[in-house]
Design a protein around this motif. Structure first.
Motif, mmCIF file in Angstrom:
data_model
loop_
_atom_site.group_PDB
_atom_site.id
_atom_site.type_symbol
_atom_site.label_atom_id
_atom_site.label_comp_id
_atom_site.label_asym_id
_atom_site.label_seq_id
_atom_site.Cartn_x
_atom_site.Cartn_y
_atom_site.Cartn_z
ATOM 1 N N TYR A 102 9.984 -4.208 28.396
ATOM 2 C CA TYR A 102 10.523 -4.766 29.503
ATOM 3 C C TYR A 102 12.048 -3.419 29.656
ATOM 4 N N PHE A 103 12.429 -2.544 28.737
ATOM 5 C CA PHE A 103 13.285 -1.514 28.295
ATOM 6 C C PHE A 103 12.193 -0.150 28.925
ATOM 7 N N SER A 104 10.988 -0.329 28.141
ATOM 8 C CA SER A 104 10.199 1.233 28.819
ATOM 9 C C SER A 104 10.284 0.618 30.329
ATOM 10 N N LEU A 105 10.034 -0.326 30.762
ATOM 11 C CA LEU A 105 9.765 -0.714 32.354
ATOM 12 C C LEU A 105 11.409 -0.026 33.029
ATOM 13 N N ARG A 106 12.136 -0.730 32.274
ATOM 14 C CA ARG A 106 13.290 -0.087 32.856
ATOM 15 C C ARG A 106 13.630 1.543 32.536
ATOM 16 N N GLU A 107 13.427 2.030 31.814
ATOM 17 C CA GLU A 107 13.754 3.610 31.440
ATOM 18 C C GLU A 107 12.494 3.965 32.690
ATOM 19 N N LEU A 108 11.312 3.483 33.360
ATOM 20 C CA LEU A 108 11.035 4.389 34.299
ATOM 21 C C LEU A 108 11.744 3.764 35.617
ATOM 22 N N GLY A 109 12.999 3.028 35.723
ATOM 23 C CA GLY A 109 12.881 3.016 36.854
ATOM 24 C C GLY A 109 11.892 1.998 37.539
ATOM 25 N N VAL A 110 11.935 0.529 36.658
ATOM 26 C CA VAL A 110 11.328 -0.384 36.955
ATOM 27 C C VAL A 110 12.637 -1.562 38.210
ATOM 28 N N ASP A 111 13.043 -2.011 38.787
ATOM 29 C CA ASP A 111 14.555 -2.407 39.078
ATOM 30 C C ASP A 111 14.677 -3.865 38.398
ATOM 31 N N ASP A 112 15.431 -3.691 37.560
ATOM 32 C CA ASP A 112 15.569 -4.787 36.677
ATOM 33 C C ASP A 112 15.437 -6.154 37.649
ATOM 34 N N GLN A 113 15.949 -6.073 38.985
ATOM 35 C CA GLN A 113 16.194 -7.851 39.661
ATOM 36 C C GLN A 113 14.700 -8.135 40.187
ATOM 37 N N LYS A 114 13.708 -7.364 39.609
ATOM 38 C CA LYS A 114 12.395 -7.715 39.703
ATOM 39 C C LYS A 114 11.448 -7.638 38.603
ATOM 40 N N LEU A 115 12.582 -7.644 37.187
ATOM 41 C CA LEU A 115 11.913 -8.496 35.902
ATOM 42 C C LEU A 115 12.153 -9.532 35.191
ATOM 43 N N ARG A 116 12.013 -10.535 33.912
ATOM 44 C CA ARG A 116 12.167 -11.628 33.654
ATOM 45 C C ARG A 116 11.958 -11.166 32.324
ATOM 46 N N LEU A 117 12.549 -11.414 31.585
ATOM 47 C CA LEU A 117 12.068 -12.201 30.141
ATOM 48 C C LEU A 117 11.441 -13.352 30.257
ATOM 49 N N VAL A 118 10.955 -13.958 29.616
ATOM 50 C CA VAL A 118 10.096 -15.619 29.816
ATOM 51 C C VAL A 118 10.246 -15.880 28.843
ATOM 52 N N TYR A 119 10.872 -17.079 28.876
ATOM 53 C CA TYR A 119 10.434 -17.431 27.374
ATOM 54 C C TYR A 119 9.876 -19.075 27.756
ATOM 55 N N GLN A 127 2.779 -23.264 21.025
ATOM 56 C CA GLN A 127 4.157 -23.076 20.265
ATOM 57 C C GLN A 127 4.796 -22.495 21.777
ATOM 58 N N PHE A 128 6.626 -21.888 20.983
ATOM 59 C CA PHE A 128 6.867 -21.123 22.465
ATOM 60 C C PHE A 128 5.933 -19.540 22.409
ATOM 61 N N HIS A 129 6.618 -19.083 22.796
ATOM 62 C CA HIS A 129 6.077 -18.179 23.500
ATOM 63 C C HIS A 129 7.058 -16.924 24.168
ATOM 64 N N MET A 130 6.494 -15.592 24.331
ATOM 65 C CA MET A 130 7.813 -14.944 25.425
ATOM 66 C C MET A 130 6.902 -13.683 25.810
ATOM 67 N N VAL A 131 6.942 -13.943 27.585
ATOM 68 C CA VAL A 131 6.027 -12.808 28.114
ATOM 69 C C VAL A 131 7.200 -11.498 29.440
ATOM 70 N N LEU A 132 6.739 -11.175 29.266
ATOM 71 C CA LEU A 132 7.528 -10.334 30.754
ATOM 72 C C LEU A 132 7.005 -10.896 32.092
ATOM 73 N N ALA A 133 7.630 -10.731 33.042
ATOM 74 C CA ALA A 133 7.355 -10.894 34.338
ATOM 75 C C ALA A 133 7.982 -10.443 35.557
ATOM 76 N N TYR A 134 6.926 -9.541 36.231
ATOM 77 C CA TYR A 134 7.341 -9.139 36.924
ATOM 78 C C TYR A 134 7.327 -9.435 38.309
ATOM 79 N N TYR A 135 8.666 -9.191 39.836
ATOM 80 C CA TYR A 135 8.466 -9.964 40.586
ATOM 81 C C TYR A 135 8.928 -8.664 41.950
ATOM 82 N N ALA A 136 7.765 -8.612 42.599
ATOM 83 C CA ALA A 136 6.926 -7.439 44.015
ATOM 84 C C ALA A 136 8.274 -7.863 44.351
ATOM 85 N N SER A 137 8.808 -8.943 44.991
ATOM 86 C CA SER A 137 10.031 -9.175 45.566
ATOM 87 C C SER A 137 10.013 -10.765 44.991
ATOM 88 N N PRO A 138 11.618 -11.475 45.691
ATOM 89 C CA PRO A 138 11.964 -12.590 44.827
ATOM 90 C C PRO A 138 11.245 -13.439 45.529
#
Length: 215
Positions: A102-119, A127-138
């Motif tokens: 997430y931090f890497s993609l934000r530094e690369l200029g990927v819009d925060d509204q396109k990214l979500r850390l998903v539990y 078991q519980f887990h976490m992934v990173l989601a990318y939305y090309a559009s809402p």
């Protein structure tokens, strides 16, 4: 572990980058410093590429790291490592993989509204887990960056994951199946997220219990 060192001269690193690299190297060791250099060079090399190339390169880079639970590496039940700590330790759990991406993609200029850390709940692992989601559009189905599965896939193809909640730099959502979810307020409500961002900004470093760089 084969690091994706890139053919960029070290003088391509600015003074701020070099200062952080020196700090991490002094704290974690020479191999940690090399990982930091590889990370900074990676971000430089893909900075002008399209979002999809950025996703692929960042996902591939961090999925080289070792998976270890928080008790093993940090001595805590649930510790969210900063990208500097993750790079320094060379390993961590699913939250650490996701946060670093997430931090890497934000530094690369990927819009925060396109990214979500998903539990999520991993149905295979139970078991519980976490992934990173990318939305090309809402309105589009997001793709998921995951350390368990190296391939970036649409969320609809990950039937093994049950979303619980998601967040980004500003917002928090309660998830329902694979949709956008219900807005539940500011992500600052998540104490671990706020603490992580404060430690990242201050460049605070924690020392892991084990040294993965030892032969």
């Amino acid at each position: 572990m084969t690091w994706l060192l890139l053919a960029l001269p070290l003088n391509a690193l600015n003074e701020q980058d070099q200062a952080v690299i020196d700090r991490v190297t002094a704290f974690y060791g020479e191999r940690a410093g090399k990982r930091m250099i590889a990370w900074r060079q990676l971000l430089t090399s893909v900075s002008h590429q399209q979002d999809w190339q950025k996703l692929e390169q960042v996902n591939r880079f961090f999925n080289q790291f070792s998976f270890l639970n928080d008790i093993e590496i940090w001595g805590e039940n649930d510790y969210w490592a900063t990208p500097f700590e993750f790079l320094g330790a060379a390993g961590g759990d699913c939250e650490d993989f996701t946060i670093a991406k997430y931090f890497s993609l934000r530094e690369l200029g990927v819009d925060d509204q396109k990214l979500r850390l998903v539990y999520v709940k991993s149905l295979k692992l139970n078991q519980f887990h976490m992934v990173l989601a990318y939305y090309a559009s809402p309105s589009e189905v997001p793709v998921l960056l995951d350390n368990l599965d190296p391939d970036i896939k649409p969320a609809t193809e990950r039937r093994d994951l049950l979303p619980v909640y998601s967040f980004n730099g500003s917002q928090l959502w309660l998830m329902k199946q694979q949709g956008q979810g219900q807005l539940a307020g500011k992500s600052s409500r998540l104490k671990r997220w706020t603490n992580l961002r404060d430690r990242f900004d201050a460049q605070k470093l924690a020392r892991p219990l084990i040294n993965l760089d030892q032969p």
